[in-house]
Design a protein around this motif. Structure first.
Motif, PDB file in Angstrom:
ATOM      1  N   ARG A 181       0.816  -1.207   0.000  1.00  0.00           N
ATOM      2  CA  ARG A 181       0.000   0.000   0.000  1.00  0.00           C
ATOM      3  C   ARG A 181       0.854   1.264   0.000  1.00  0.00           C
ATOM      4  NH1 ARG A 181      -3.644  -1.032   5.172  1.00  0.00           N
ATOM      5  NH2 ARG A 181      -1.563  -1.609   5.925  1.00  0.00           N
ATOM      6  N   LYS A 182       2.116   1.128   0.388  1.00  0.00           N
ATOM      7  CA  LYS A 182       3.016   2.281   0.433  1.00  0.00           C
ATOM      8  C   LYS A 182       3.657   2.577  -0.919  1.00  0.00           C
ATOM      9  CE  LYS A 182       4.526   1.515   5.238  1.00  0.00           C
ATOM     10  NZ  LYS A 182       5.720   1.284   6.094  1.00  0.00           N
ATOM     11  N   CYS A 183       3.501   1.671  -1.866  1.00  0.00           N
ATOM     12  CA  CYS A 183       4.324   1.724  -3.080  1.00  0.00           C
ATOM     13  C   CYS A 183       3.739   2.586  -4.196  1.00  0.00           C
ATOM     14  CB  CYS A 183       4.550   0.307  -3.594  1.00  0.00           C
ATOM     15  SG  CYS A 183       5.578  -0.700  -2.505  1.00  0.00           S
ATOM     16  N   TRP A 184       4.593   3.356  -4.792  1.00  0.00           N
ATOM     17  CA  TRP A 184       4.287   4.151  -5.976  1.00  0.00           C
ATOM     18  C   TRP A 184       4.304   3.225  -7.184  1.00  0.00           C
ATOM     19  CZ3 TRP A 184       7.781   8.343  -8.545  1.00  0.00           C
ATOM     20  CH2 TRP A 184       6.991   9.429  -8.987  1.00  0.00           C
ATOM     21  N   ALA A 185       3.584   3.575  -8.235  1.00  0.00           N
ATOM     22  CA  ALA A 185       3.499   2.706  -9.415  1.00  0.00           C
ATOM     23  C   ALA A 185       4.836   2.607 -10.145  1.00  0.00           C
ATOM     24  CB  ALA A 185       2.431   3.239 -10.372  1.00  0.00           C
ATOM     25  N   PHE A 203       5.408   8.898   0.532  1.00  0.00           N
ATOM     26  CA  PHE A 203       4.514   8.315   1.522  1.00  0.00           C
ATOM     27  C   PHE A 203       3.092   8.248   0.984  1.00  0.00           C
ATOM     28  CE2 PHE A 203       7.959   9.339   4.284  1.00  0.00           C
ATOM     29  CZ  PHE A 203       7.812   8.582   5.440  1.00  0.00           C
ATOM     30  N   ALA A 204       2.419   7.135   1.247  1.00  0.00           N
ATOM     31  CA  ALA A 204       0.983   7.035   1.008  1.00  0.00           C
ATOM     32  C   ALA A 204       0.320   6.832   2.369  1.00  0.00           C
ATOM     33  CB  ALA A 204       0.660   5.867   0.091  1.00  0.00           C
ATOM     34  N   PRO A 212       1.115   5.207  10.158  1.00  0.00           N
ATOM     35  CA  PRO A 212       2.167   5.196   9.141  1.00  0.00           C
ATOM     36  C   PRO A 212       2.155   6.448   8.279  1.00  0.00           C
ATOM     37  CG  PRO A 212       0.593   3.389   8.835  1.00  0.00           C
ATOM     38  CD  PRO A 212       0.023   4.323   9.830  1.00  0.00           C
ATOM     39  N   ASN A 213       2.511   7.578   8.827  1.00  0.00           N
ATOM     40  CA  ASN A 213       2.532   8.811   8.049  1.00  0.00           C
ATOM     41  C   ASN A 213       3.882   9.498   8.215  1.00  0.00           C
ATOM     42  OD1 ASN A 213       2.598  10.397  10.401  1.00  0.00           O
ATOM     43  ND2 ASN A 213       0.378  10.461  10.543  1.00  0.00           N
ATOM     44  N   PRO A 214       4.186  10.504   7.419  1.00  0.00           N
ATOM     45  CA  PRO A 214       5.511  11.114   7.471  1.00  0.00           C
ATOM     46  C   PRO A 214       5.804  11.870   8.755  1.00  0.00           C
ATOM     47  CG  PRO A 214       4.083  12.285   5.938  1.00  0.00           C
ATOM     48  CD  PRO A 214       3.378  11.021   6.304  1.00  0.00           C
ATOM     49  N   LEU A 225      -3.948   7.592   0.564  1.00  0.00           N
ATOM     50  CA  LEU A 225      -4.222   6.434  -0.267  1.00  0.00           C
ATOM     51  C   LEU A 225      -5.601   6.505  -0.900  1.00  0.00           C
ATOM     52  CD1 LEU A 225      -2.897   3.693  -1.067  1.00  0.00           C
ATOM     53  CD2 LEU A 225      -4.292   2.650   0.712  1.00  0.00           C
ATOM     54  N   LYS A 226      -6.569   7.077  -0.188  1.00  0.00           N
ATOM     55  CA  LYS A 226      -7.929   7.151  -0.727  1.00  0.00           C
ATOM     56  C   LYS A 226      -7.990   8.006  -1.989  1.00  0.00           C
ATOM     57  CE  LYS A 226      -9.205  10.970   2.388  1.00  0.00           C
ATOM     58  NZ  LYS A 226      -9.210  12.003   1.339  1.00  0.00           N
ATOM     59  N   ASP A 227      -6.966   8.853  -2.208  1.00  0.00           N
ATOM     60  CA  ASP A 227      -6.944   9.698  -3.398  1.00  0.00           C
ATOM     61  C   ASP A 227      -6.196   9.045  -4.560  1.00  0.00           C
ATOM     62  OD1 ASP A 227      -8.310  11.711  -2.080  1.00  0.00           O
ATOM     63  OD2 ASP A 227      -6.475  12.580  -1.267  1.00  0.00           O
TER      64      ASP A 227
END
Length: 213
Positions: A86-90, A176-177, A183-185, A202-204
């Motif tokens: 869930r943390k990963c960028w595409a 960060f997602a 789990p935030n910055p 993440l919801k965005d």
């Protein structure tokens, strides 16, 4: 005296602090140093550093030389992985980023990761069609620390290498997602100065924006 957070057998403590880490309102380092307050000790700006031995540095130099990563050209590292997907960028975003960096900067680039992530790193590199080194699975913990120390920048997610970079003084761009309070910055950003944090709820994010193995 036994000092700690009032959870998990907190009845055994002589000094109990309320555990509010999950709210993500303070950095983990700041929260941990709060455990000293019952002793009258306050640390306003804690700092830490990861050391490297001469042997570690020599092994790092041999590794980089074997990958033809010249010491005379700046090295930028990418760590596009995380134990939590869930943390990963595409992957497509990292491909675009690598191409943009190559267009605008004279620098060597390398992907770091574990042995299990080596195949995914190779897939990413193949999509760029550029001369990017794949160091995934080729480093020990000590030589990874050395490689990060030799680099001018690390780009990646909230992960161990990000915090290692902060420990050796290498600037980071940390992605960060946010998907919950903890789990935030604010809580997990790279500690110290010289780091940039990119944060998006993440919801965005759309499904296509999340890394798929």
């Amino acid at each position: 005296r036994r000092i700690g957070y009032g959870r998990k057998w907190g009845i055994l403590l002589t000094d109990r602090l309320d555990d509010k880490k999950f709210l993500g309102e303070k950095h983990e380092i700041e929260s941990n140093f709060e455990l000293l307050t019952p002793l009258g000790i306050r640390v306003s700006e804690p700092s830490f550093e990861l050391p490297s031995s001469i042997q570690d540095l020599h092994e790092t130099e041999r590794l980089l030389a074997g990958e033809r990563l010249s010491a005379g050209i700046p090295l930028i590292l990418l760590h596009p992985f995380s134990s939590d997907l869930r943390k990963c960028w595409a992957m497509e975003n990292f491909v675009s980023l690598i191409k943009k960096i190559k267009e605008n900067a004279k620098a060597n680039m390398a992907v770091i990761g574990s042995e299990g992530e080596r195949g995914h790193a190779g897939e990413l590199i193949a999509k760029t069609r550029l001369g990017i080194a794949n160091l995934s699975g080729k480093t020990t913990l000590r030589t990874l620390c050395g490689v990060i120390r030799k680099s001018v920048l690390l780009i990646g997610h909230d992960s161990g290498p990000m915090h290692m970079a902060a420990g050796v003084g290498t600037p980071t761009v940390s992605i960060f997602a946010k998907f919950s309070g903890g789990p935030n910055p604010v809580r997990w950003r790279p500690w110290g100065a010289g780091h940039a944090v990119i944060h998006k709820d993440l919801k965005d994010l759309t499904v296509g924006e999340v890394w798929h193995h």
